[in-house]
Scaffold this motif. Structure first.
Motif, PDB file in Angstrom:
ATOM      1  N   MET A  78     -11.253 -10.851  13.736  1.00 28.90           N
ATOM      2  CA  MET A  78     -12.105 -11.686  14.605  1.00 28.90           C
ATOM      3  C   MET A  78     -11.240 -12.505  15.564  1.00 28.90           C
ATOM      4  SD  MET A  78     -15.329 -12.908  12.321  1.00 28.90           S
ATOM      5  CE  MET A  78     -14.639 -13.286  10.732  1.00 28.90           C
TER       6      MET A  78
ATOM      7  N   ASN B 150     -13.782  -1.563   3.234  1.00 28.59           N
ATOM      8  CA  ASN B 150     -13.666  -2.874   2.610  1.00 28.59           C
ATOM      9  C   ASN B 150     -12.772  -2.793   1.376  1.00 28.59           C
ATOM     10  OD1 ASN B 150     -14.517  -5.638   2.190  1.00 28.59           O
ATOM     11  ND2 ASN B 150     -15.655  -4.862   0.438  1.00 28.59           N
TER      12      ASN B 150
ATOM     13  N   ASN C  36     -12.173  -7.439  -2.872  1.00 31.13           N
ATOM     14  CA  ASN C  36     -12.788  -8.612  -2.214  1.00 31.13           C
ATOM     15  C   ASN C  36     -13.907  -9.194  -3.058  1.00 31.13           C
ATOM     16  OD1 ASN C  36     -11.269  -8.627   0.086  1.00 31.13           O
ATOM     17  ND2 ASN C  36     -12.735  -7.525   1.360  1.00 31.13           N
TER      18      ASN C  36
ATOM     19  N   ASN D  61     -20.285 -13.959   1.788  1.00 28.55           N
ATOM     20  CA  ASN D  61     -19.884 -12.662   2.340  1.00 28.55           C
ATOM     21  C   ASN D  61     -20.860 -12.187   3.407  1.00 28.55           C
ATOM     22  OD1 ASN D  61     -17.583 -12.365   0.890  1.00 28.55           O
ATOM     23  ND2 ASN D  61     -18.348 -10.808  -0.498  1.00 28.55           N
TER      24      ASN D  61
ATOM     25  N   LEU E  67     -13.310   8.566  -4.358  1.00 26.12           N
ATOM     26  CA  LEU E  67     -14.366   9.134  -3.516  1.00 26.12           C
ATOM     27  C   LEU E  67     -14.357  10.642  -3.589  1.00 26.12           C
ATOM     28  CD1 LEU E  67     -13.846   6.855  -0.439  1.00 26.12           C
ATOM     29  CD2 LEU E  67     -15.663   6.752  -2.125  1.00 26.12           C
TER      30      LEU E  67
HETATM   31  C1  LIG Z   1     -15.108 -11.920   7.102  1.00 26.80           C
HETATM   32  C2  LIG Z   1     -15.910 -10.924   6.318  1.00 26.80           C
HETATM   33  C3  LIG Z   1     -15.538 -10.960   4.854  1.00 26.80           C
HETATM   34  C4  LIG Z   1     -16.682 -10.523   4.078  1.00 26.80           C
HETATM   35  C5  LIG Z   1     -16.297  -9.585   3.019  1.00 26.80           C
HETATM   36  C6  LIG Z   1     -17.484  -8.821   2.708  1.00 26.80           C
HETATM   37  C7  LIG Z   1     -17.205  -7.396   2.801  1.00 26.80           C
HETATM   38  C8  LIG Z   1     -18.119  -6.665   3.666  1.00 26.80           C
HETATM   39  C9  LIG Z   1     -18.140  -5.256   3.221  1.00 26.80           C
HETATM   40  C10 LIG Z   1     -19.191  -4.472   3.801  1.00 26.80           C
HETATM   41  C11 LIG Z   1     -19.734  -3.441   2.868  1.00 26.80           C
HETATM   42  C12 LIG Z   1     -18.765  -2.402   2.420  1.00 26.80           C
HETATM   43  C13 LIG Z   1     -18.261  -1.492   3.218  1.00 26.80           C
HETATM   44  C14 LIG Z   1     -17.289  -0.480   2.795  1.00 26.80           C
HETATM   45  O1  LIG Z   1     -16.281  -0.341   3.414  1.00 26.80           O
HETATM   46  S1  LIG Z   1     -17.646   0.529   1.461  1.00 26.80           S
HETATM   47  C15 LIG Z   1     -16.241   1.561   1.269  1.00 26.80           C
HETATM   48  C16 LIG Z   1     -15.214   0.929   0.403  1.00 26.80           C
HETATM   49  N1  LIG Z   1     -14.098   1.830   0.221  1.00 26.80           N
HETATM   50  C17 LIG Z   1     -14.000   2.687  -0.801  1.00 26.80           C
HETATM   51  O2  LIG Z   1     -14.871   2.814  -1.617  1.00 26.80           O
HETATM   52  C18 LIG Z   1     -12.720   3.484  -0.882  1.00 26.80           C
HETATM   53  C19 LIG Z   1     -12.051   3.315  -2.221  1.00 26.80           C
HETATM   54  N2  LIG Z   1     -10.814   4.084  -2.255  1.00 26.80           N
HETATM   55  C20 LIG Z   1     -10.752   5.368  -2.688  1.00 26.80           C
HETATM   56  O3  LIG Z   1     -11.718   5.969  -3.076  1.00 26.80           O
HETATM   57  C21 LIG Z   1      -9.413   6.040  -2.633  1.00 26.80           C
HETATM   58  O4  LIG Z   1      -8.439   5.048  -2.759  1.00 26.80           O
HETATM   59  C22 LIG Z   1      -9.194   6.836  -1.317  1.00 26.80           C
HETATM   60  C23 LIG Z   1     -10.093   8.077  -1.302  1.00 26.80           C
HETATM   61  C24 LIG Z   1      -9.443   5.979  -0.078  1.00 26.80           C
HETATM   62  C25 LIG Z   1      -7.719   7.321  -1.263  1.00 26.80           C
HETATM   63  O5  LIG Z   1      -7.424   8.058  -2.443  1.00 26.80           O
HETATM   64  P1  LIG Z   1      -5.909   8.503  -2.741  1.00 26.80           P
HETATM   65  O6  LIG Z   1      -5.910   9.203  -4.053  1.00 26.80           O
HETATM   66  O7  LIG Z   1      -5.351   9.222  -1.584  1.00 26.80           O
HETATM   67  O8  LIG Z   1      -5.109   7.126  -2.823  1.00 26.80           O
HETATM   68  P2  LIG Z   1      -5.226   5.991  -3.947  1.00 26.80           P
HETATM   69  O9  LIG Z   1      -6.597   5.902  -4.491  1.00 26.80           O
HETATM   70  O10 LIG Z   1      -4.111   6.144  -4.916  1.00 26.80           O
HETATM   71  O11 LIG Z   1      -5.017   4.678  -3.050  1.00 26.80           O
HETATM   72  C26 LIG Z   1      -3.735   4.115  -2.812  1.00 26.80           C
HETATM   73  C27 LIG Z   1      -3.829   2.641  -3.118  1.00 26.80           C
HETATM   74  O12 LIG Z   1      -4.765   2.054  -2.225  1.00 26.80           O
HETATM   75  C28 LIG Z   1      -5.766   1.337  -2.955  1.00 26.80           C
HETATM   76  N3  LIG Z   1      -7.027   1.390  -2.214  1.00 26.80           N
HETATM   77  C29 LIG Z   1      -7.492   2.392  -1.477  1.00 26.80           C
HETATM   78  N4  LIG Z   1      -8.682   2.079  -0.955  1.00 26.80           N
HETATM   79  C30 LIG Z   1      -8.956   0.839  -1.369  1.00 26.80           C
HETATM   80  C31 LIG Z   1     -10.062  -0.046  -1.162  1.00 26.80           C
HETATM   81  N5  LIG Z   1     -11.101   0.274  -0.375  1.00 26.80           N
HETATM   82  N6  LIG Z   1     -10.032  -1.254  -1.735  1.00 26.80           N
HETATM   83  C32 LIG Z   1      -8.972  -1.636  -2.502  1.00 26.80           C
HETATM   84  N7  LIG Z   1      -7.895  -0.840  -2.740  1.00 26.80           N
HETATM   85  C33 LIG Z   1      -7.890   0.376  -2.173  1.00 26.80           C
HETATM   86  C34 LIG Z   1      -5.831   2.076  -4.272  1.00 26.80           C
HETATM   87  O13 LIG Z   1      -6.384   1.243  -5.244  1.00 26.80           O
HETATM   88  C35 LIG Z   1      -4.360   2.371  -4.513  1.00 26.80           C
HETATM   89  O14 LIG Z   1      -3.756   1.167  -4.942  1.00 26.80           O
HETATM   90  P3  LIG Z   1      -2.668   1.188  -6.120  1.00 26.80           P
HETATM   91  O15 LIG Z   1      -1.564   2.057  -5.602  1.00 26.80           O
HETATM   92  O16 LIG Z   1      -2.295  -0.241  -6.302  1.00 26.80           O
HETATM   93  O17 LIG Z   1      -3.359   1.791  -7.305  1.00 26.80           O
END
Ligand SMILES: CCCCCCCCCCC/C=C/C(=O)SCCNC(=O)CCNC(=O)[C@H](O)C(C)(C)COP(=O)(O)OP(=O)(O)OC[C@H]1O[C@@H](n2cnc3c(N)ncnc32)[C@H](O)[C@@H]1OP(=O)(O)O
Length: 358
Positions: free
Chosen positions: A137, A164, A168, A184, A358
């Motif tokens: 922002m 996201n 969070n 949020n 995913l």
């Molecule tokens: C000012 C505003 C603040 C307000 C806050 C409110 C929030 C508003 C939100 C709005 C509604 C939501 C919207 C969305 O975005 S929903 C989608 C959320 N994302 C996910 O569900 C993705 C989750 N991640 C995965 O499924 C996999 O990680 C992915 C397919 C992306 C990649 O898989 P891959 O096997 O290649 O890699 P890793 O899983 O090993 O990932 C590497 C490390 O990264 C971390 N990671 C990845 N994505 C996320 C995530 N979205 N959140 C947190 N961490 C994430 C993962 O945990 C690994 O970490 P480590 O190495 O420590 O294990």
């Protein structure tokens, strides 16, 4: 023109993003100016003859004598801007050698009339933390007032953004989950409002897979250029969530209701080519040429008469803006309720215990 502390910080960030090594001579100059600007004249003991690297650094710093800190800061900013102007398009931020990320989780650079906001958390697939939402922002606010013609969002590393950051949701305030959900929702609404109201063309350079909110807000962008490696995934139902970023309105409008339903309700992941066919992506590029082709094109666009560009954009956007604000408010209220649901809590727990991908 005197360089402010902000200019200096921005120059420091820019240096971290340089793709090409500028060579030892330039690095020594930058080192010396940095030390002079932040610490003043060199008063360290001279390193021994055999300590070649530290002696070269000491010589460069000492050579600046009693140059005032402000002048050193200014010279640093001038040197960086002259070298950046002569260099290639802004390159994605590179992780530092020790695995630490250069430049913070969000890197903002401005050159050639293009302000670039880079997600820079590649180890976490560029998942967006609460701080990053706030920084985006702030970056948009600054970009709306700077001399840039275009604002670009892109990602560093193999992902564009994994949406996201699911952690969070884990820090619950004293007011409990209800307070968290309420806060949020307010913040998310404000975040999306920034995109709705942004006054200049917004461009996404989608360098890899995109998930969740990083996909939905693309409906508010003017141009979306994607690598052929990119995918577009909005897995809201599996997460117990509902769409945001005005996608419940922009996606059906853009791709028709049933294609939008496949993505937003049933979580179908689109390839870059499919997303292009549905109108979400403007053009797909081979991953190997994406950066070169896109930045060349964007630089050409900045040469267009800026007032004409802004006027055309405003007439295209003004009619829908009020509607978008109403949609945003409605989506955030639905999400506030979703965040308090058992379905959402279990999905986040599943992810945290690493059983869910995913
Ligand atoms: C000012 C505003 C603040 C307000 C806050 C409110 C929030 C508003 C939100 C709005 C509604 C939501 C919207 C969305 O975005 S929903 C989608 C959320 N994302 C996910 O569900 C993705 C989750 N991640 C995965 O499924 C996999 O990680 C992915 C397919 C992306 C990649 O898989 P891959 O096997 O290649 O890699 P890793 O899983 O090993 O990932 C590497 C490390 O990264 C971390 N990671 C990845 N994505 C996320 C995530 N979205 N959140 C947190 N961490 C994430 C993962 O945990 C690994 O970490 P480590 O190495 O420590 O294990």
């Amino acid at each position: 023109m005197r360089a402010s502390q902000k200019d200096f910080e921005s120059a420091l960030r820019q240096v971290k993003l340089w793709k090409k090594d500028p060579g030892n001579e330039v690095k020594l100059k930058l080192y010396a100016l940095y030390k002079q600007a932040t610490e003043g004249p060199c008063n360290l003991p001279k390193p021994g003859m055999m300590d070649l690297v530290n002696k070269a650094k000491w010589d460069a710093w000492s050579a600046l004598g009693s140059l005032p800190k402000e002048t050193a800061r200014e010279n640093y900013v001038d040197l960086v801007s002259s070298l950046s102007a002569a260099s290639e398009p802004p390159s994605p931020a590179k992780p530092a050698a020790d695995g630490e990320q250069a430049g913070g989780d969000l890197v903002v650079t401005s050159e050639n009339h293009i302000t670039t906001i880079t997600f820079n958390r590649p180890a976490k697939k560029n998942a967006i933390t609460t701080q990053m939402y706030r920084d985006i922002m702030l970056a948009l606010q600054a970009a709306s007032k700077d001399d840039s013609v275009l604002t670009v969002l892109t990602g560093n590393g193999d992902y564009y953004c994994s949406g996201n950051d699911l952690t969070n949701f884990t820090d619950i305030p004293p007011g409990g989950p209800e307070e968290k959900a309420r806060t949020n929702a307010v913040l998310l609404r404000e975040f999306v409002d920034y995109f709705i109201d942004f006054p200049k063309p917004l461009v996404a350079v989608v360098n890899g897979p995109a998930v969740g909110i990083s996909v939905t807000i693309l409906g508010l962008f003017d141009l979306v250029y994607a690598s052929d490696r990119a995918t577009f995934h909005t897995p809201f139902s599996p997460l117990g969530l509902s769409p945001e970023g005005c996608s419940s309105y922009t996606f059906p409008k853009m791709m028709g209701p049933s294609k939008a339903a496949e993505m937003l309700i049933f979580g179908r992941k689109l390839t870059a080519q499919e997303a292009c066919a549905q109108g979400l992506v403007t053009e797909v590029f081979p991953d190997s040429t994406l950066q070169k082709e896109v930045w060349t094109r964007l630089r050409a666009y900045t040469k267009l008469p800026p007032n004409a560009v802004r006027t055309s954009r405003e007439v295209m956007r003004s009619k829908g803006r009020e509607r978008l604000h109403a949609v945003n408010a409605e989506e955030c209220e639905a999400l506030r309720q979703r965040w308090l649901s058992e379905e959402c809590a279990s999905a986040v727990l599943r992810f945290m215990s690493r059983k869910a991908k995913l």
